[in-house]
Design a protein around this motif. Structure first.
Motif, PDB file in Angstrom:
ATOM      1  N   CYS A 112       0.834  -1.209   0.000  1.00 29.05           N
ATOM      2  CA  CYS A 112       0.000   0.000   0.000  1.00 29.05           C
ATOM      3  C   CYS A 112       0.868   1.259   0.000  1.00 29.05           C
ATOM      4  CB  CYS A 112      -0.936  -0.002   1.204  1.00 29.05           C
ATOM      5  SG  CYS A 112      -0.121   0.339   2.775  1.00 29.05           S
ATOM      6  N   CYS A 115       2.860   1.958   3.278  1.00 29.96           N
ATOM      7  CA  CYS A 115       4.054   1.121   3.423  1.00 29.96           C
ATOM      8  C   CYS A 115       5.150   1.565   2.446  1.00 29.96           C
ATOM      9  CB  CYS A 115       3.705  -0.351   3.210  1.00 29.96           C
ATOM     10  SG  CYS A 115       2.847  -1.088   4.631  1.00 29.96           S
ATOM     11  N   ASN A 133       4.838  -4.639   5.505  1.00 25.89           N
ATOM     12  CA  ASN A 133       3.414  -4.824   5.173  1.00 25.89           C
ATOM     13  C   ASN A 133       2.577  -4.281   6.312  1.00 25.89           C
ATOM     14  OD1 ASN A 133       2.380  -7.170   7.035  1.00 25.89           O
ATOM     15  ND2 ASN A 133       4.396  -7.803   6.316  1.00 25.89           N
ATOM     16  N   CYS A 134       1.271  -4.249   6.143  1.00 26.09           N
ATOM     17  CA  CYS A 134       0.379  -3.786   7.202  1.00 26.09           C
ATOM     18  C   CYS A 134      -0.998  -4.424   7.001  1.00 26.09           C
ATOM     19  CB  CYS A 134       0.289  -2.259   7.209  1.00 26.09           C
ATOM     20  SG  CYS A 134      -0.610  -1.559   5.815  1.00 26.09           S
ATOM     21  N   CYS A 137      -2.216  -4.288   3.363  1.00 24.53           N
ATOM     22  CA  CYS A 137      -1.476  -4.852   2.229  1.00 24.53           C
ATOM     23  C   CYS A 137      -0.626  -6.044   2.658  1.00 24.53           C
ATOM     24  CB  CYS A 137      -0.573  -3.780   1.604  1.00 24.53           C
ATOM     25  SG  CYS A 137       0.856  -3.355   2.607  1.00 24.53           S
ATOM     26  N   ARG A 175      -1.720   0.972  12.475  1.00 24.99           N
ATOM     27  CA  ARG A 175      -2.027   0.399  11.156  1.00 24.99           C
ATOM     28  C   ARG A 175      -1.651  -1.082  11.099  1.00 24.99           C
ATOM     29  NH1 ARG A 175       1.532   2.828   8.020  1.00 24.99           N
ATOM     30  NH2 ARG A 175       2.224   1.142   6.640  1.00 24.99           N
TER      31      ARG A 175
HETATM   32 ZN   LIG Z   1       0.675  -1.473   3.912  1.00 23.59          ZN
END
Ligand SMILES: [Zn+2]
Ligand SMILES: [Zn+2]
Length: 785
Positions: A112, A115, A133-134, A137, A175
């Motif tokens: 995303c 990120c 990542n988060c 995503c 997040r």
């Molecule tokens: Zn992300």
């Protein structure tokens, strides 16, 4: 405070592992509501309490403001007695016990924007970390071993969260709250560049593996790169020698390689990209998008990347590693499946080292395991219309809605080529990732393991198993070997039309045009140019291309010149034109093959539309022998001059009475309700051969053939409408990947007042067959009750 209420909510769909609980938390606290939210096997449960107006606002915003990767399928509410308690909490997950799991694992999603920003920020602790990542995503489907979707049941289970990551993971305001693959350079996977024998060439902190890999690519090396769903083989796109070497080592003669490009600007430089194409390229699904190449591509893309092809398959980077690598190379790269010719893509490290050691000069790898092999998805964009050619990474395991509900859980085993399977229950059908051609042990294992994996993830125990009618297909044999289930045979082209119906939420009856290469018929011929009157439960074979022999059987599929011989024999009975380049090119075996066609020895009959396209392609000198499925037809489409208005006529006659041989009611074939129509494909071949002898350019002949084919389809549909009153046509089968033909058929049908159903969510090729089989099984099951 008189109108204080408390509401219990249940949210179903893709709501776990996508930041849904923190979203509910912040939405509720923002509205001053008290209550709780948590995960269980059914999805997300919540209770919200406050004044009625705030509660109704909460309900109103739940869907539109949900996190990007969430899909809410269903929300149910019930009134509870207010408790008066203050504050909002995230409740611990409830274990499932023996209850059914209704929550869905999300598809993998491209890195995303947040990120990417952190990835490029030297002050961030994940600066240049290839596994950032988060909750919005990152990897999902490809790392999940089981449900519920929780870190211990993913391939991240071996990585213990460091203190900093743990804080983020447990903070509802963060997040990364419950982002299962969350990690950092201190606690997560690490990247390493090795030689083909496993010797480490570069690893942190001594050397940057990405920079070293980019250096190798610039010097012309072939690199194996571990991606999201498998290994890619990567070379610098502009390096002719590297692209040619990759082709030779992969034993892949002509089939185009896909390219990964750094950004949308580069994509627009290489190809004609409209708004639809831009949207598809940049979507979190990140498919390969097939686009018409621009002249500027010639200088940047080696000829060996897509020889003789007017299109290029482009994709944007979808993992942080891809972003770092593309930035370092600063050029488009070839990124093709890590395999040798027709094997499935390599996805485990041992397998990759074994199978790719002779192809790749170096390996850019890491220690986060890929649990399930998932190829890149492929889509086409044309005139604002999107169609999926291969539905896999980024799409799977997203469920498709089917209606009406299926009475019992169904497993549909799919087709032989481009296999997918489908597990369906109630109103939900989940079509698997692309399995491939079920022709070898490796792919068969992928198929059987995949079915077991999906059964666990979805907690579906099929009671009804649908399969193709072909007794020799491995998928048919697999179905026959299952115990304690009801089996249901489904005719291939009926499955195509049912798939198109399901893709459009329709149930028929319709006029179905199923044009493809091969499918098992109910009269001992090979079908593939079919006009059906079909609904979900059954079909009537209402018209077809006049059958011609396939001299040498499957050899005629690999050698389109054999189909040219068969069609010419049908077009010119007794006296073939004197000068035929296709005969001269194949002089050695021409007489024998012609005799096979004329005497019907080792020459099964087929009504296949694909073989008709092959015949014309060979006649025009496009291609006598193919190196991948559909190649001759694809090149014939590309040859055709779209501006040519001419067209060839084909006779449509009444077919002799049919005699469907005893495959029985399982096939779903209904007796003819009127005269069936027989379409003379050899008329088109005769006209093409005569034009060729008269010196008409091949581009013009190819165009006239396409228009003739399209006109004929429209005419047959009109005649069937006159007889049946049906005004909707469903188009399916791999031949409709031909956009020139499809556009002409669609506009012809529309001009004649037809409604037209096309595929959008699943491929029109055999990759969509499993969905069709599943809804047919449901419809027959309903009828039988
Ligand atoms: Zn992300
Ligand atoms: Zn960490």
């Amino acid at each position: 405070m008189s109108d204080r209420i408390r509401l219990g909510l249940r949210v179903e769909g893709v709501v776990q592992g996508v930041g849904f609980r923190p979203f509910v938390y912040s939405l509720a606290t923002g509205l001053g509501l008290a209550g709780l939210v948590g995960n269980d096997v059914d999805g997300v449960f919540a209770e919200v309490e406050g004044d009625a107006e705030a509660v109704s606002k909460f309900l109103m915003l739940l869907k539109p403001q949900a996190p990007p990767l969430a899909t809410i399928e269903h929300v149910s509410t019930r009134r509870l007695a207010p408790t008066g308690a203050a504050g909002f909490v995230i409740a611990p997950s409830l274990p499932g016990g023996q209850r059914q799991r209704r929550t869905l694992v999300p598809a993998d999603s491209a890195t995303c924007a947040d990120c990417l920003r952190e990835l490029a920020d030297p002050a961030n602790r994940r600066y240049r970390y290839p596994f950032i990542n988060c909750t919005n995503c990152g990897p999902r489907f490809t790392i999940v071993r089981d449900v519920p979707y929780d870190r211990p049941l993913t391939t991240m289970s071996g990585f213990v969260l460091c203190a900093a990551c743990a804080t983020e993971y447990h903070d509802p305001a963060d997040r990364r709250f419950h982002a299962q693959p969350v990690c950092c350079p201190d606690c997560g996977p690490a990247l390493v560049l090795t030689s083909a024998d496993g010797t480490v060439l570069a690893s942190r902190p001594d050397a940057d593996p990405v920079a070293a890999a980019a250096g190798l690519l610039r010097s012309g090396a072939v690199l194996a790169v571990k991606g999201l769903g498998g290994y890619h083989l990567v070379v610098h796109a502009g390096n002719e020698a590297a692209a040619a070497a990759l082709r030779a080592r992969k034993h892949r003669e002509d089939k185009p390689f896909a390219l990964m490009v750094p950004d949308l600007a580069t994509a627009r430089l290489l190809c004609e990209a409209d708004e639809t194409a831009d949207r598809l390229l940049a979507s979190p699904r990140r498919p390969i998008v097939l686009l018409l190449r621009r002249p500027a591509a010639d200088g940047l893309v080696a000829a060996a990347v897509a020889p003789g092809n007017r299109q290029l398959g482009l994709m944007l980077p979808y993992t942080p590693l891809h972003h770092l690598l593309l930035e370092a190379v600063a050029s488009p790269v070839v990124a093709t499946s890590g395999n040798v010719s027709d094997e499935p893509i390599a996805y485990t490290d041992t397998e990759a080292l074994q199978r790719l050691a002779r192809i790749a000069d170096a390996f850019l790898v890491h220690d986060r395991a890929i649990h399930i092999r998932t190829d890149d998805s492929v889509v086409r964009a044309s005139g604002g219309r999107e169609s999926v050619v291969r539905r896999s990474r980024g799409y799977v395991p997203e469920a498709l809605a089917v209606s009406p509900d299926l009475p019992r859980p169904v497993l549909a085993c799919g087709a032989e080529l481009k296999n997918t399977f489908c597990l369906a229950e109630g109103s939900r059908a989940v079509v698997s990732h692309h399995i491939g051609d079920l022709e070898n042990a490796e792919t068969l294992r992928s198929f059987t393991d995949g079915i077991e994996h999906f059964r666990r993830l979805l907690d579906i125990t099929p009671e009804l198993v649908a399969h193709d009618l072909h007794p020799e297909y491995l998928s048919t044999k697999y179905a026959a070997g299952l115990a304690g289930v009801d089996l249901l045979g489904v005719q291939h082209h009926h499955a195509h039309i049912a798939s198109c119906l399901a893709d459009n939420g329709a149930a028929g009856p319709v006029i179905g045009v199923a044009f493809d290469g091969t499918g098992y018929g109910t009269d001992e011929t090979i079908w593939g140019g079919e006009f059906l009157i079909a609904d979900l439960a059954g079909f009537e074979r209402a018209g077809w291309l006049a059958p011609v022999p396939m001299p040498g059987g499957t050899a005629a599929i690999r050698q389109p010149w054999r189909m040219a011989a068969a069609y010419l024999a049908a077009a010119f009975p007794g006296r073939l034109p004197a000068e035929l380049a296709v005969r001269e090119r194949n002089e050695g075996r021409w007489a024998a093959v012609l005799a096979m066609a004329q005497r019907g020895v080792n020459a099964p009959l087929t009504s296949s539309a694909g073989r008709l396209f092959d015949a014309v392609a060979a006649l025009l000198g496009v291609r006598d022998v193919i190196n991948y499925e559909g190649q001759a037809a694809i090149e014939l489409e590309q040859l055709a001059d779209p501006a040519e208005p001419g067209r060839y006529p084909a006779a449509i006659a009444e077919a002799p009475p049919q005699d469907p041989t005893g495959i029985g009611p399982a096939a779903g074939q209904r007796p003819a309700s009127g005269p069936a129509l027989l379409v003379s494909g050899s008329d088109l071949v005769r006209a093409a051969a005569e034009d060729l002898s008269a010196g008409v350019p091949a581009q013009v002949i190819a165009a006239r053939f396409h228009r003739g084919m399209a006109d004929t389809i429209v005419t047959v549909c009109r005649q069937l409408r006159d007889r049946t009153g049906l005004g909707v046509v469903a188009l399916s089968g791999g031949v409709f990947q031909n956009l020139l033909l499809t556009d002409q058929v669609v506009s012809g049908l529309a001009a004649n007042g037809f409604g037209v159903l096309l595929h959008s969510q699943v491929p029109c090729n055999d990759g969509g067959i499993s969905l069709g089989q599943a809804v047919i099984a449901g419809a027959r099951d309903r009828e039988a009750r």
